[in-house]
Design a protein around this motif. Sequence first.
Motif, PDB file in Angstrom:
ATOM      1  N   ALA A 105      53.010  43.352  44.342  1.00  0.00           N
ATOM      2  CA  ALA A 105      53.017  44.813  44.375  1.00  0.00           C
ATOM      3  C   ALA A 105      52.481  45.325  43.049  1.00  0.00           C
ATOM      4  O   ALA A 105      52.638  44.652  42.024  1.00  0.00           O
ATOM      5  CB  ALA A 105      54.437  45.327  44.604  1.00  0.00           C
ATOM      6  N   PRO A 106      51.868  46.493  43.056  1.00  0.00           N
ATOM      7  CA  PRO A 106      51.299  47.020  41.809  1.00  0.00           C
ATOM      8  C   PRO A 106      52.307  47.096  40.670  1.00  0.00           C
ATOM      9  O   PRO A 106      51.982  46.778  39.525  1.00  0.00           O
ATOM     10  CB  PRO A 106      50.807  48.416  42.199  1.00  0.00           C
ATOM     11  N   GLU A 107      53.530  47.505  40.969  1.00  0.00           N
ATOM     12  CA  GLU A 107      54.521  47.651  39.901  1.00  0.00           C
ATOM     13  C   GLU A 107      54.935  46.324  39.278  1.00  0.00           C
ATOM     14  O   GLU A 107      55.528  46.305  38.199  1.00  0.00           O
ATOM     15  CB  GLU A 107      55.751  48.427  40.391  1.00  0.00           C
ATOM     16  N   LYS A 108      54.616  45.219  39.902  1.00  0.00           N
ATOM     17  CA  LYS A 108      54.920  43.901  39.335  1.00  0.00           C
ATOM     18  C   LYS A 108      53.763  43.350  38.503  1.00  0.00           C
ATOM     19  O   LYS A 108      53.911  42.352  37.817  1.00  0.00           O
ATOM     20  CB  LYS A 108      55.282  42.907  40.449  1.00  0.00           C
ATOM     21  N   GLY A 109      52.589  43.986  38.575  1.00  0.00           N
ATOM     22  CA  GLY A 109      51.509  43.662  37.653  1.00  0.00           C
ATOM     23  C   GLY A 109      50.594  42.520  38.030  1.00  0.00           C
ATOM     24  O   GLY A 109      49.913  41.971  37.153  1.00  0.00           O
ATOM     25  N   LEU A 110      50.529  42.158  39.306  1.00  0.00           N
ATOM     26  CA  LEU A 110      49.613  41.080  39.695  1.00  0.00           C
ATOM     27  C   LEU A 110      48.186  41.379  39.249  1.00  0.00           C
ATOM     28  O   LEU A 110      47.468  40.489  38.794  1.00  0.00           O
ATOM     29  CB  LEU A 110      49.660  40.842  41.202  1.00  0.00           C
ATOM     30  N   HIS A 111      47.765  42.629  39.340  1.00  0.00           N
ATOM     31  CA  HIS A 111      46.405  43.009  38.939  1.00  0.00           C
ATOM     32  C   HIS A 111      46.155  42.739  37.457  1.00  0.00           C
ATOM     33  O   HIS A 111      45.052  42.367  37.073  1.00  0.00           O
ATOM     34  CB  HIS A 111      46.134  44.480  39.278  1.00  0.00           C
ATOM     35  N   VAL A 112      47.187  42.898  36.638  1.00  0.00           N
ATOM     36  CA  VAL A 112      47.051  42.620  35.198  1.00  0.00           C
ATOM     37  C   VAL A 112      46.774  41.132  34.992  1.00  0.00           C
ATOM     38  O   VAL A 112      45.888  40.750  34.222  1.00  0.00           O
ATOM     39  CB  VAL A 112      48.323  43.057  34.435  1.00  0.00           C
ATOM     40  N   LEU A 113      47.526  40.290  35.690  1.00  0.00           N
ATOM     41  CA  LEU A 113      47.318  38.852  35.576  1.00  0.00           C
ATOM     42  C   LEU A 113      45.951  38.446  36.116  1.00  0.00           C
ATOM     43  O   LEU A 113      45.265  37.622  35.514  1.00  0.00           O
ATOM     44  CB  LEU A 113      48.425  38.082  36.300  1.00  0.00           C
ATOM     45  N   CYS A 114      45.546  38.993  37.232  1.00  0.00           N
ATOM     46  CA  CYS A 114      44.231  38.652  37.795  1.00  0.00           C
ATOM     47  C   CYS A 114      43.114  39.026  36.828  1.00  0.00           C
ATOM     48  O   CYS A 114      42.195  38.234  36.588  1.00  0.00           O
ATOM     49  CB  CYS A 114      44.039  39.323  39.150  1.00  0.00           C
ATOM     50  N   TYR A 144      46.592  45.864  48.718  1.00  0.00           N
ATOM     51  CA  TYR A 144      46.628  45.643  47.263  1.00  0.00           C
ATOM     52  C   TYR A 144      46.421  44.160  46.929  1.00  0.00           C
ATOM     53  O   TYR A 144      45.576  43.813  46.112  1.00  0.00           O
ATOM     54  CB  TYR A 144      47.956  46.145  46.686  1.00  0.00           C
ATOM     55  N   ALA A 145      47.204  43.301  47.567  1.00  0.00           N
ATOM     56  CA  ALA A 145      47.101  41.868  47.275  1.00  0.00           C
ATOM     57  C   ALA A 145      45.720  41.343  47.634  1.00  0.00           C
ATOM     58  O   ALA A 145      45.104  40.593  46.852  1.00  0.00           O
ATOM     59  CB  ALA A 145      48.179  41.091  48.026  1.00  0.00           C
ATOM     60  N   GLU A 146      45.216  41.726  48.777  1.00  0.00           N
ATOM     61  CA  GLU A 146      43.891  41.247  49.186  1.00  0.00           C
ATOM     62  C   GLU A 146      42.819  41.735  48.230  1.00  0.00           C
ATOM     63  O   GLU A 146      41.859  41.012  47.947  1.00  0.00           O
ATOM     64  CB  GLU A 146      43.588  41.670  50.622  1.00  0.00           C
ATOM     65  N   SER A 147      42.971  42.936  47.688  1.00  0.00           N
ATOM     66  CA  SER A 147      41.985  43.430  46.711  1.00  0.00           C
ATOM     67  C   SER A 147      42.007  42.578  45.438  1.00  0.00           C
ATOM     68  O   SER A 147      40.966  42.360  44.818  1.00  0.00           O
ATOM     69  CB  SER A 147      42.227  44.902  46.377  1.00  0.00           C
ATOM     70  N   GLN A 148      43.175  42.082  45.082  1.00  0.00           N
ATOM     71  CA  GLN A 148      43.258  41.205  43.904  1.00  0.00           C
ATOM     72  C   GLN A 148      42.620  39.844  44.201  1.00  0.00           C
ATOM     73  O   GLN A 148      41.902  39.291  43.366  1.00  0.00           O
ATOM     74  CB  GLN A 148      44.710  41.050  43.450  1.00  0.00           C
ATOM     75  N   PHE A 149      42.889  39.316  45.384  1.00  0.00           N
ATOM     76  CA  PHE A 149      42.279  38.043  45.768  1.00  0.00           C
ATOM     77  C   PHE A 149      40.761  38.196  45.869  1.00  0.00           C
ATOM     78  O   PHE A 149      40.011  37.312  45.439  1.00  0.00           O
ATOM     79  CB  PHE A 149      42.850  37.542  47.094  1.00  0.00           C
ATOM     80  N   ASP A 150      40.300  39.317  46.423  1.00  0.00           N
ATOM     81  CA  ASP A 150      38.854  39.582  46.506  1.00  0.00           C
ATOM     82  C   ASP A 150      38.228  39.668  45.119  1.00  0.00           C
ATOM     83  O   ASP A 150      37.113  39.196  44.902  1.00  0.00           O
ATOM     84  CB  ASP A 150      38.579  40.881  47.275  1.00  0.00           C
ATOM     85  N   LYS A 151      38.943  40.268  44.181  1.00  0.00           N
ATOM     86  CA  LYS A 151      38.453  40.386  42.812  1.00  0.00           C
ATOM     87  C   LYS A 151      38.271  38.990  42.196  1.00  0.00           C
ATOM     88  O   LYS A 151      37.265  38.727  41.530  1.00  0.00           O
ATOM     89  CB  LYS A 151      39.442  41.209  41.984  1.00  0.00           C
ATOM     90  N   LEU A 152      39.229  38.107  42.444  1.00  0.00           N
ATOM     91  CA  LEU A 152      39.121  36.730  41.945  1.00  0.00           C
ATOM     92  C   LEU A 152      37.934  36.015  42.596  1.00  0.00           C
ATOM     93  O   LEU A 152      37.162  35.332  41.920  1.00  0.00           O
ATOM     94  CB  LEU A 152      40.426  35.965  42.196  1.00  0.00           C
ATOM     95  N   ASP A 180      52.231  25.249  34.158  1.00  0.00           N
ATOM     96  CA  ASP A 180      52.325  25.034  32.708  1.00  0.00           C
ATOM     97  C   ASP A 180      52.759  26.320  32.004  1.00  0.00           C
ATOM     98  O   ASP A 180      53.405  26.280  30.969  1.00  0.00           O
ATOM     99  CB  ASP A 180      50.969  24.575  32.167  1.00  0.00           C
ATOM    100  N   VAL A 181      52.372  27.454  32.581  1.00  0.00           N
ATOM    101  CA  VAL A 181      52.700  28.763  32.042  1.00  0.00           C
ATOM    102  C   VAL A 181      53.114  29.668  33.210  1.00  0.00           C
ATOM    103  O   VAL A 181      52.422  29.699  34.215  1.00  0.00           O
ATOM    104  CB  VAL A 181      51.482  29.407  31.317  1.00  0.00           C
ATOM    105  N   LEU A 182      54.224  30.370  33.038  1.00  0.00           N
ATOM    106  CA  LEU A 182      54.641  31.372  34.012  1.00  0.00           C
ATOM    107  C   LEU A 182      54.346  32.740  33.411  1.00  0.00           C
ATOM    108  O   LEU A 182      54.826  33.063  32.334  1.00  0.00           O
ATOM    109  CB  LEU A 182      56.127  31.266  34.339  1.00  0.00           C
ATOM    110  N   SER A 183      53.542  33.520  34.111  1.00  0.00           N
ATOM    111  CA  SER A 183      53.208  34.871  33.652  1.00  0.00           C
ATOM    112  C   SER A 183      54.100  35.882  34.361  1.00  0.00           C
ATOM    113  O   SER A 183      54.276  35.814  35.565  1.00  0.00           O
ATOM    114  CB  SER A 183      51.741  35.165  33.956  1.00  0.00           C
ATOM    115  N   VAL A 184      54.647  36.814  33.592  1.00  0.00           N
ATOM    116  CA  VAL A 184      55.493  37.863  34.132  1.00  0.00           C
ATOM    117  C   VAL A 184      54.897  39.204  33.679  1.00  0.00           C
ATOM    118  O   VAL A 184      55.395  39.831  32.752  1.00  0.00           O
ATOM    119  CB  VAL A 184      56.963  37.702  33.657  1.00  0.00           C
ATOM    120  N   PRO A 185      53.815  39.636  34.326  1.00  0.00           N
ATOM    121  CA  PRO A 185      53.085  40.801  33.824  1.00  0.00           C
ATOM    122  C   PRO A 185      53.804  42.141  33.988  1.00  0.00           C
ATOM    123  O   PRO A 185      53.379  43.129  33.396  1.00  0.00           O
ATOM    124  CB  PRO A 185      51.779  40.780  34.617  1.00  0.00           C
TER     125      PRO A 185
END
Length: 186
Positions: A105-114, A144-152, A180-185
Amino acid sequence: LKRSLGVPVLVTLQGDDAFLEYLPEPHKTRCLEEIRRLVRDVDGFLVHSRYYAEFMTGYFGISPDKLHVVPLGIDTRDLAEPESEAGQDAASSRPATIGYLARLAPEKGLHVLCDAFIELRRRGGLDNVQLRIAGWLGEQNLAYAESQFDKLRAAGLGEAFQYVGEVDRPGKREFLRSLDVLSVPT
């Protein structure tokens, strides 16, 4: 309940603002008004950080003396199993892996990590780094999620990331061990 049982009422606040900010009007305003009205009947509020305590004093109009900081915690006893030598060898032979484990979800920051992952790979020197994504994906956030996957994928990283879906407690253990690293954006 407070009067009938003669006990104090405590409320845990965690992410309430993120939920309320996405409510459409007039529901958002009505909910905020009702919550602010009920604050006087609550004896104490538990929050996870000083920052959130300070934020909530203004957001819900809570007196600072009613806020109590209780840092988040998790029982990690089942996560702390030592790796076998075979497991260590397998981990050292795989590419470095960055992970995301949260609601998509946007409020969790997946887009920031992507965006950060794309930049990391663009800079070079870390051409084999992988991104693993896990977490619940609600229907309201599919686009939202698919837009992030598409961006990748558009960045040429379609083979460098994996969405593994929602994971249960054993699945979370396995997922976390693969990182190796957990990101919490958020």
